[in-house]
Design a protein around this motif. Sequence first.
Motif, PDB file in Angstrom:
ATOM      1  N   GLU A   1      41.037  -0.461 -39.242  1.00 14.79           N
ATOM      2  CA  GLU A   1      39.766  -1.169 -39.242  1.00 14.79           C
ATOM      3  C   GLU A   1      38.936  -0.809 -40.463  1.00 14.79           C
ATOM      4  OE1 GLU A   1      37.599  -0.758 -35.640  1.00 14.79           O
ATOM      5  OE2 GLU A   1      39.332  -1.095 -34.354  1.00 14.79           O
ATOM      6  N   ASP A   2      38.147  -1.781 -40.939  1.00 12.83           N
ATOM      7  CA  ASP A   2      37.292  -1.559 -42.100  1.00 12.83           C
ATOM      8  C   ASP A   2      36.364  -0.378 -41.858  1.00 12.83           C
ATOM      9  OD1 ASP A   2      38.440  -3.699 -43.322  1.00 12.83           O
ATOM     10  OD2 ASP A   2      36.845  -5.125 -42.827  1.00 12.83           O
ATOM     11  N   GLY A   3      36.217   0.443 -42.880  1.00 11.20           N
ATOM     12  CA  GLY A   3      35.317   1.582 -42.787  1.00 11.20           C
ATOM     13  C   GLY A   3      35.892   2.784 -42.081  1.00 11.20           C
ATOM     14  N   VAL A   4      37.144   2.702 -41.596  1.00 10.89           N
ATOM     15  CA  VAL A   4      37.784   3.809 -40.882  1.00 10.89           C
ATOM     16  C   VAL A   4      38.930   4.349 -41.717  1.00 10.89           C
ATOM     17  CG1 VAL A   4      38.992   4.519 -38.793  1.00 10.89           C
ATOM     18  CG2 VAL A   4      37.172   2.816 -38.647  1.00 10.89           C
ATOM     19  N   VAL A   5      38.950   5.645 -41.911  1.00 11.51           N
ATOM     20  CA  VAL A   5      40.059   6.271 -42.631  1.00 11.51           C
ATOM     21  C   VAL A   5      40.974   6.944 -41.609  1.00 11.51           C
ATOM     22  CG1 VAL A   5      38.753   6.610 -44.743  1.00 11.51           C
ATOM     23  CG2 VAL A   5      38.714   8.379 -42.992  1.00 11.51           C
ATOM     24  N   ASP A   6      42.234   7.126 -41.995  1.00  9.73           N
ATOM     25  CA  ASP A   6      43.218   7.683 -41.059  1.00  9.73           C
ATOM     26  C   ASP A   6      44.075   8.732 -41.765  1.00  9.73           C
ATOM     27  OD1 ASP A   6      44.793   8.139 -38.860  1.00  9.73           O
ATOM     28  OD2 ASP A   6      45.941   6.281 -39.025  1.00  9.73           O
ATOM     29  N   PRO A   7      43.459   9.849 -42.202  1.00 12.05           N
ATOM     30  CA  PRO A   7      44.241  10.855 -42.937  1.00 12.05           C
ATOM     31  C   PRO A   7      45.286  11.560 -42.088  1.00 12.05           C
ATOM     32  CG  PRO A   7      42.066  11.707 -42.402  1.00 12.05           C
ATOM     33  CD  PRO A   7      42.057  10.252 -42.031  1.00 12.05           C
ATOM     34  N   TYR A   8      45.133  11.507 -40.751  1.00  7.02           N
ATOM     35  CA  TYR A   8      46.065  12.207 -39.863  1.00  7.02           C
ATOM     36  C   TYR A   8      47.250  11.326 -39.445  1.00  7.02           C
ATOM     37  CZ  TYR A   8      41.907  15.147 -39.385  1.00  7.02           C
ATOM     38  OH  TYR A   8      40.810  15.943 -39.634  1.00  7.02           O
ATOM     39  N   GLY A   9      47.239  10.043 -39.826  1.00  6.24           N
ATOM     40  CA  GLY A   9      48.322   9.158 -39.408  1.00  6.24           C
ATOM     41  C   GLY A   9      48.293   8.869 -37.924  1.00  6.24           C
ATOM     42  N   VAL A  10      47.104   8.666 -37.376  1.00  3.96           N
ATOM     43  CA  VAL A  10      46.949   8.443 -35.940  1.00  3.96           C
ATOM     44  C   VAL A  10      47.568   7.127 -35.501  1.00  3.96           C
ATOM     45  CG1 VAL A  10      45.241   7.979 -34.132  1.00  3.96           C
ATOM     46  CG2 VAL A  10      44.874   9.860 -35.745  1.00  3.96           C
ATOM     47  N   GLN A  11      47.331   6.062 -36.254  1.00  2.00           N
ATOM     48  CA  GLN A  11      47.659   4.716 -35.784  1.00  2.00           C
ATOM     49  C   GLN A  11      49.167   4.504 -35.616  1.00  2.00           C
ATOM     50  OE1 GLN A  11      45.190   1.393 -36.601  1.00  2.00           O
ATOM     51  NE2 GLN A  11      46.828   0.343 -37.660  1.00  2.00           N
ATOM     52  N   GLY A  12      49.533   3.998 -34.442  1.00  2.00           N
ATOM     53  CA  GLY A  12      50.929   3.698 -34.180  1.00  2.00           C
ATOM     54  C   GLY A  12      51.295   3.958 -32.730  1.00  2.00           C
ATOM     55  N   THR A  13      52.609   4.022 -32.487  1.00  2.00           N
ATOM     56  CA  THR A  13      53.145   4.274 -31.148  1.00  2.00           C
ATOM     57  C   THR A  13      53.642   5.712 -31.065  1.00  2.00           C
ATOM     58  OG1 THR A  13      53.816   1.962 -30.887  1.00  2.00           O
ATOM     59  CG2 THR A  13      54.880   3.581 -29.461  1.00  2.00           C
ATOM     60  N   TRP A  14      53.223   6.399 -30.014  1.00  2.00           N
ATOM     61  CA  TRP A  14      53.585   7.793 -29.790  1.00  2.00           C
ATOM     62  C   TRP A  14      54.283   7.925 -28.448  1.00  2.00           C
ATOM     63  CZ3 TRP A  14      51.620  11.967 -33.026  1.00  2.00           C
ATOM     64  CH2 TRP A  14      50.829  11.518 -34.096  1.00  2.00           C
ATOM     65  N   MET A  15      55.219   8.839 -28.349  1.00  2.00           N
ATOM     66  CA  MET A  15      55.884   9.136 -27.090  1.00  2.00           C
ATOM     67  C   MET A  15      55.364  10.463 -26.562  1.00  2.00           C
ATOM     68  SD  MET A  15      57.931   7.635 -25.054  1.00  2.00           S
ATOM     69  CE  MET A  15      58.664   6.469 -26.222  1.00  2.00           C
ATOM     70  N   ARG A  16      55.056  10.474 -25.262  1.00  5.84           N
ATOM     71  CA  ARG A  16      54.478  11.672 -24.657  1.00  5.84           C
ATOM     72  C   ARG A  16      55.308  12.123 -23.466  1.00  5.84           C
ATOM     73  NH1 ARG A  16      48.086  12.396 -23.796  1.00  5.84           N
ATOM     74  NH2 ARG A  16      48.095  14.662 -23.585  1.00  5.84           N
ATOM     75  N   VAL A  17      55.440  13.438 -23.301  1.00  9.26           N
ATOM     76  CA  VAL A  17      56.092  13.998 -22.129  1.00  9.26           C
ATOM     77  C   VAL A  17      55.101  14.926 -21.426  1.00  9.26           C
ATOM     78  CG1 VAL A  17      57.120  15.918 -23.420  1.00  9.26           C
ATOM     79  CG2 VAL A  17      58.126  15.209 -21.252  1.00  9.26           C
ATOM     80  N   VAL A  18      55.073  14.839 -20.105  1.00  8.21           N
ATOM     81  CA  VAL A  18      54.189  15.657 -19.283  1.00  8.21           C
ATOM     82  C   VAL A  18      55.016  16.279 -18.156  1.00  8.21           C
ATOM     83  CG1 VAL A  18      52.194  15.668 -17.733  1.00  8.21           C
ATOM     84  CG2 VAL A  18      52.190  14.205 -19.767  1.00  8.21           C
ATOM     85  N   CYS A  19      54.834  17.555 -17.899  1.00  9.88           N
ATOM     86  CA  CYS A  19      55.467  18.207 -16.753  1.00  9.88           C
ATOM     87  C   CYS A  19      54.387  18.779 -15.844  1.00  9.88           C
ATOM     88  CB  CYS A  19      56.404  19.325 -17.207  1.00  9.88           C
ATOM     89  SG  CYS A  19      57.926  18.740 -17.994  1.00  9.88           S
TER      90      CYS A  19
END
Length: 487
Positions: free
Chosen positions: A280-298
Amino acid sequence: MANALICLPPEIVHNILKYVNPIDLARIAETCRMLHRSIAQDRLLCKEVWCLCLDEPKGKNLSIGKGVKEFDFEHELHEFVRVQRILKNDGSVEEKVARLPTISSFATTLLQIASPKNSKNMAVMREWFDDKRDKEKRDNIEAFLCQSVTFSRSRLTTALPAPSFASRQASAKLHVQYGTPIFYPRRGKYAQVYPYAVSMVYDLRNYKEESLWGPYLEDGEASVDWEKVEAVMIVLGWNLRGFTEQRDGIFGPRSVWREPWVGASPGSYEGMQGIPEAVEDGVVDPYGVQGTWMRVVCFLDFHDLFAYNFTSSDTDSLPSTSPRPPLNTNEAIRLISMEIRPTRTEAPGPDDGQELPVVFFEGTAKSMHAQWEPHANSRIKGSVRLTKEGEVRWQSVSVYGGEERWASEGIQIGGLRSARGVLGHWFDKDHDIHGPAGPTAFWKVNDHLDGVTDYDSEEEEDDDWTEDPEEVLEAIASLVGFQADLG
């Protein structure tokens, strides 16, 4: 030989010496004063010898959390020789343990500057640690990767003195960076490690305000407690191994969680699927947040968790600094697909690392298990920031029907944009001291967003949504490798 060498023009001597193994170069420098002076004063030689053996630093991440600095090739080459001698000698495990801080510090340096592809640093580190059939490397693994409190408690003998707190933290950090959970360092010398890791992960005394409910030290500053992070990795690895074995051993493609050291360096994530979406305009993403992530929870059955912490026979008599007894139990496991995008940024606060902004994100989470479960799908929101130590800290909250329910705290292993992903704790968002709580991890799959569904809307959810079973198995199996027994 030395006389013949020093009679040559300096530029020829330089071109000969740059192909010499660093350990041999150190020996050559000890043969005569002229060669010692020639080598010591040739800064370009140190750089060229380094770059032939190891990855050339590209300037990335040398400034995060430590101030801008130039890579000192001469100093680091000396450290490389020192580390090589420690790791390649035939000393006992007890003798090697004393060198743990040196090994941990240098390994972290190699990971920080490792190339994303065909890394010479990774090849060297695998040579040091990864062949379990070689006694020297088994000794290295035990001496440097298995000295945390979890391993000390599982040791069947007391031959080794108790490591210091700093050594335990250094060893746990190395094991987490190594990335392949070790369940049996050596049969006959250690008991199964998993029950001792469980006792740390599900000890609710470790979830408190002073540690921000995450895998941190009790200093209120999100300083990483690497022994807690290591315990999370062991517990998740154990459960994932059991999950895949129950499905006839079907494994997906090899991934960064199955290859020792791979993915535990800054910038090691590379999108493998999809086209990166515009932020989005005006938003920076230095951490590479945007995208699809897989999560595991126990998680444990809540009655078992409560009984372990509050109704067992030794609960009242156990000192606050003593660990709970080992717990060999059955846990539930859930795999979740998350699609998230950054929504805004703000300047770091006084308790954050100052090199990068704080990035806030929102998105959705979809269970890859039964869709009829009451908390199968949710919205998710959170933030990413640097700690004062320079680590990448992730916080998230799951939202069901407009109500916040679960929260998590974690650290990205390897730093900024690493492929290894995040390890941490999940817990009740109201910080209920009675739980529930447990371990979680998530890692980036690709940069693509299929479209965010609003699970807080009044529209009917898609109850027919399912994942391809083969994709589920591949995603789970590719998460982590298992080094169950080092002999």
